[in-house]
Design a protein around this motif. Structure first.
Motif, PDB file in Angstrom:
ATOM      1  N   GLY A  45      11.667   5.584  -7.423  1.00 60.87           N
ATOM      2  CA  GLY A  45      11.137   5.725  -9.038  1.00 60.87           C
ATOM      3  C   GLY A  45       9.442   5.808  -9.299  1.00 60.87           C
ATOM      4  N   HIS A  46       8.998   6.292  -8.055  1.00 63.46           N
ATOM      5  CA  HIS A  46       7.350   6.534  -8.138  1.00 63.46           C
ATOM      6  C   HIS A  46       7.450   7.101  -9.575  1.00 63.46           C
ATOM      7  CE1 HIS A  46       3.374   6.793  -7.750  1.00 63.46           C
ATOM      8  NE2 HIS A  46       3.244   5.878  -7.334  1.00 63.46           N
ATOM      9  N   SER A  47       6.354   6.425 -10.358  1.00 65.83           N
ATOM     10  CA  SER A  47       5.819   7.645 -11.121  1.00 65.83           C
ATOM     11  C   SER A  47       5.523   9.363 -11.194  1.00 65.83           C
ATOM     12  CB  SER A  47       4.768   6.703 -12.029  1.00 65.83           C
ATOM     13  OG  SER A  47       3.459   7.488 -11.671  1.00 65.83           O
ATOM     14  N   TRP A 103      -0.248   5.890 -16.560  1.00 68.17           N
ATOM     15  CA  TRP A 103      -1.301   5.967 -17.414  1.00 68.17           C
ATOM     16  C   TRP A 103      -2.648   5.364 -16.367  1.00 68.17           C
ATOM     17  CZ3 TRP A 103      -3.593   1.514 -19.146  1.00 68.17           C
ATOM     18  CH2 TRP A 103      -2.387   0.247 -19.521  1.00 68.17           C
ATOM     19  N   ALA A 104      -2.227   4.479 -15.556  1.00 72.32           N
ATOM     20  CA  ALA A 104      -3.429   3.679 -14.793  1.00 72.32           C
ATOM     21  C   ALA A 104      -2.605   4.250 -13.254  1.00 72.32           C
ATOM     22  CB  ALA A 104      -2.482   2.386 -15.000  1.00 72.32           C
ATOM     23  N   ILE A 105      -1.939   4.684 -13.161  1.00 72.28           N
ATOM     24  CA  ILE A 105      -2.144   5.308 -11.229  1.00 72.28           C
ATOM     25  C   ILE A 105      -2.864   6.373 -11.342  1.00 72.28           C
ATOM     26  CG2 ILE A 105      -0.723   6.375 -10.150  1.00 72.28           C
ATOM     27  CD1 ILE A 105       1.573   4.805 -11.330  1.00 72.28           C
ATOM     28  N   GLY A 106      -3.515   6.014 -10.539  1.00 71.43           N
ATOM     29  CA  GLY A 106      -4.710   6.786 -10.098  1.00 71.43           C
ATOM     30  C   GLY A 106      -5.998   7.309 -11.076  1.00 71.43           C
ATOM     31  N   VAL A 122       1.294  -6.503  -5.631  1.00 74.17           N
ATOM     32  CA  VAL A 122       0.278  -5.874  -6.139  1.00 74.17           C
ATOM     33  C   VAL A 122       0.644  -4.293  -5.615  1.00 74.17           C
ATOM     34  CG1 VAL A 122      -1.233  -5.963  -7.508  1.00 74.17           C
ATOM     35  CG2 VAL A 122      -2.014  -5.820  -5.065  1.00 74.17           C
ATOM     36  N   LEU A 123       0.867  -3.293  -6.066  1.00 73.46           N
ATOM     37  CA  LEU A 123       1.093  -1.218  -5.095  1.00 73.46           C
ATOM     38  C   LEU A 123      -0.127  -0.758  -5.989  1.00 73.46           C
ATOM     39  CD1 LEU A 123       2.796  -0.171  -3.521  1.00 73.46           C
ATOM     40  CD2 LEU A 123       4.408   0.615  -5.989  1.00 73.46           C
ATOM     41  N   VAL A 124      -1.138  -0.893  -4.272  1.00 78.09           N
ATOM     42  CA  VAL A 124      -1.988  -0.386  -4.398  1.00 78.09           C
ATOM     43  C   VAL A 124      -1.858   1.023  -3.453  1.00 78.09           C
ATOM     44  CG1 VAL A 124      -4.009   0.000  -3.381  1.00 78.09           C
ATOM     45  CG2 VAL A 124      -2.622  -2.671  -4.222  1.00 78.09           C
ATOM     46  N   TYR A 182       2.238  -5.080  -9.687  1.00 87.29           N
ATOM     47  CA  TYR A 182       1.477  -4.297 -10.510  1.00 87.29           C
ATOM     48  C   TYR A 182       1.071  -3.552  -9.269  1.00 87.29           C
ATOM     49  CZ  TYR A 182      -1.944  -2.736 -13.192  1.00 87.29           C
ATOM     50  OH  TYR A 182      -2.605  -1.325 -14.112  1.00 87.29           O
ATOM     51  N   GLY A 183       1.354  -2.340 -10.468  1.00 87.17           N
ATOM     52  CA  GLY A 183       0.023  -1.045  -9.737  1.00 87.17           C
ATOM     53  C   GLY A 183      -0.238  -0.193 -11.205  1.00 87.17           C
ATOM     54  N   GLY A 184      -1.443   0.190 -10.573  1.00 92.70           N
ATOM     55  CA  GLY A 184      -2.499   1.479 -10.958  1.00 92.70           C
ATOM     56  C   GLY A 184      -3.765   1.101 -11.578  1.00 92.70           C
ATOM     57  N   SER A 185      -4.277   1.645 -10.591  1.00 97.51           N
ATOM     58  CA  SER A 185      -5.330   1.440 -10.176  1.00 97.51           C
ATOM     59  C   SER A 185      -6.376  -0.012  -9.577  1.00 97.51           C
ATOM     60  CB  SER A 185      -6.445   1.466 -11.598  1.00 97.51           C
ATOM     61  OG  SER A 185      -6.658   3.252 -11.170  1.00 97.51           O
ATOM     62  N   VAL A 186      -5.587  -0.671  -8.971  1.00 96.43           N
ATOM     63  CA  VAL A 186      -5.612  -1.787  -8.456  1.00 96.43           C
ATOM     64  C   VAL A 186      -7.072  -1.732  -7.824  1.00 96.43           C
ATOM     65  CG1 VAL A 186      -5.410  -3.929  -6.839  1.00 96.43           C
ATOM     66  CG2 VAL A 186      -3.737  -3.103  -8.168  1.00 96.43           C
ATOM     67  N   LYS A 187      -8.342  -2.877  -6.953  1.00 97.42           N
ATOM     68  CA  LYS A 187      -9.374  -2.463  -6.477  1.00 97.42           C
ATOM     69  C   LYS A 187      -9.493  -3.494  -5.709  1.00 97.42           C
ATOM     70  CE  LYS A 187     -10.036   1.947  -8.066  1.00 97.42           C
ATOM     71  NZ  LYS A 187      -8.694   2.879  -7.091  1.00 97.42           N
ATOM     72  N   ALA A 205       0.868  -1.004  -0.064  1.00 96.56           N
ATOM     73  CA  ALA A 205       0.527  -0.202   0.007  1.00 96.56           C
ATOM     74  C   ALA A 205       0.838   1.063   0.008  1.00 96.56           C
ATOM     75  CB  ALA A 205      -0.951  -0.060   1.199  1.00 96.56           C
ATOM     76  N   ASN A 206       0.558   2.153  -1.220  1.00 97.61           N
ATOM     77  CA  ASN A 206       1.494   3.884  -1.279  1.00 97.61           C
ATOM     78  C   ASN A 206      -0.010   4.632  -0.488  1.00 97.61           C
ATOM     79  OD1 ASN A 206       2.448   5.413  -1.666  1.00 97.61           O
ATOM     80  ND2 ASN A 206       2.639   5.642  -3.541  1.00 97.61           N
ATOM     81  N   TRP A 207       0.414   4.778   0.731  1.00 99.34           N
ATOM     82  CA  TRP A 207       0.033   5.919   1.496  1.00 99.34           C
ATOM     83  C   TRP A 207      -0.102   6.919   0.969  1.00 99.34           C
ATOM     84  CZ3 TRP A 207      -1.397   3.835   7.235  1.00 99.34           C
ATOM     85  CH2 TRP A 207      -2.400   3.165   7.257  1.00 99.34           C
ATOM     86  N   LYS A 208       1.017   7.508  -0.287  1.00 99.83           N
ATOM     87  CA  LYS A 208       1.852   9.146  -0.353  1.00 99.83           C
ATOM     88  C   LYS A 208       1.066   9.645   1.085  1.00 99.83           C
ATOM     89  CE  LYS A 208      -0.577   7.074  -5.012  1.00 99.83           C
ATOM     90  NZ  LYS A 208      -0.749   7.418  -6.448  1.00 99.83           N
ATOM     91  N   MET A 209       0.828  11.148   0.540  1.00101.09           N
ATOM     92  CA  MET A 209       0.795  12.298   1.099  1.00101.09           C
ATOM     93  C   MET A 209      -0.755  12.333   2.361  1.00101.09           C
ATOM     94  SD  MET A 209       2.372  16.208   0.924  1.00101.09           S
ATOM     95  CE  MET A 209       1.267  16.795  -0.268  1.00101.09           C
TER      96      MET A 209
HETATM   97  C1  PEP Z   1       0.638   3.953  -6.691  1.00106.55           C
HETATM   98  O1  PEP Z   1       0.276   5.468  -6.396  1.00106.55           O
HETATM   99  O2  PEP Z   1       1.402   3.546  -6.849  1.00106.55           O
HETATM  100  C2  PEP Z   1      -0.968   4.029  -7.418  1.00106.55           C
HETATM  101  C3  PEP Z   1      -0.861   2.176  -7.880  1.00106.55           C
HETATM  102  O3  PEP Z   1      -1.885   4.538  -7.158  1.00106.55           O
HETATM  103  P1  PEP Z   1      -3.623   3.710  -7.742  1.00106.55           P
HETATM  104  O4  PEP Z   1      -3.256   2.172  -6.857  1.00106.55           O
HETATM  105  O5  PEP Z   1      -4.142   4.498  -7.066  1.00106.55           O
HETATM  106  O6  PEP Z   1      -3.139   4.028  -8.812  1.00106.55           O
END
Ligand code: PEP
Length: 251
Positions: A96-98, A173-176, A233-235, A212-217, A7-11
């Motif tokens: 290296g997060h986008s 293009w799939a992140i957030g 996954v990275l979410v 894999y990361g990018g809009s995983v739900k 889980a990436n909680w960002k800011m």
């Molecule tokens: C992320 O921040 O690495 C990410 C994958 O975000 P999201 O799941 O919101 O697309």
């Protein structure tokens, strides 16, 4: 190889909110966590120690720092070192997060220095790679992944323990955006990354996890996690609430 559910909680999240979410996640998942899964949270730095303390007694749960600098200490205002992350209970570091590449301007070379420095400093490192939409449309996915991995892994010691290094494929293009990559796109990109890891590290390249990361739900995680060469996954967004991230962890 255990699947890493990160889980990436960002800011987002204060100390209290972060601890409450981590505790709720632990309550919802710890007793049911399959042996082949690990849970990892990247909280903001200010909540790292608090979340690490919640996870301390739990097997299979760990924390990480969303970023770090390439020195142990010094006059680097605003920066944080791997040693400080380890001191706050973190086991992992993200590179290296986008958002660091494309919002904060980090280039491949800096990402590579951070990746190598984090590993030699005792962190497990997840190196994020992934193409922008115009690069995909131009047929450059493989070239972008190759460049980011060549430079990103250049100084990583070849005797690295493969359990300490992971690569996260996160198409920008799939992140957030809610726009998840299709199964074919994920399998193709992960196979390409696996081939590069094998070329760089030999047999050991098969033991490096590719997330894999990018809009995983909750609704798409089970399908994604079952794909070839998807080792976790990275979410981002869906990890902020324990109810949704717990469903992803147990999917
Ligand atoms: C992320 O921040 O690495 C990410 C994958 O975000 P999201 O799941 O919101 O697309």
């Amino acid at each position: 190889m255990k699947k890493l559910m990160a889980a990436n909680w960002k800011m987002y999240k204060t100390w209290d909110d972060a601890r409450a979410t981590a505790q709720s996640l632990a309550d919802l998942t710890a007793s049911k966590l399959p042996d082949d899964r690990e849970v990892l949270i990247f909280p903001p730095f200010t909540a790292l120690k608090g979340v690490s303390d919640v996870f301390g007694p739990l097997a299979g749960f760990s924390t990480g720092g969303q970023d770090f600098y390439t020195e142990a200490e010094g006059a680097f205002t605003g920066e944080i070192s791997p040693a400080m992350l380890l001191d706050a209970g973190a086991a992992y570091g993200l590179t290296g997060h986008s958002e660091r590449r494309h919002v904060l301007g980090e280039d491949d070379a800096l990402v590579g220095r951070k990746t190598a420095y984090g590993l030699v400093s005792g962190l497990k490192v997840i190196l994020c790679v992934g193409e922008k939409i115009d690069e995909r449309r131009a047929g450059q996915v493989e070239a972008v992944l190759r460049r980011q991995l060549d430079v990103g892994l250049k100084d990583v010691p070849r005797d690295v323990n493969p359990a300490d290094l992971s690569v996260a494929y996160e198409p920008v293009w799939a992140i957030g955006t809610g726009e998840v990559a299709g199964p074919g796109e994920i399998v193709e990109a992960h196979a390409c990354i696996r081939k590069i890891l094998q070329a760089e590290f030999g047999e050991k390249g098969n033991k490096i996890r590719i997330l894999y990361g990018g809009s995983v739900k909750p609704a798409n995680c089970a399908e994604i996690i079952a794909l070839d060469n998807v080792d976790g996954v990275l979410v981002g967004g869906a990890s902020l609430l324990s109810e949704s991230f717990s469903q992803i962890v147990l999917a």
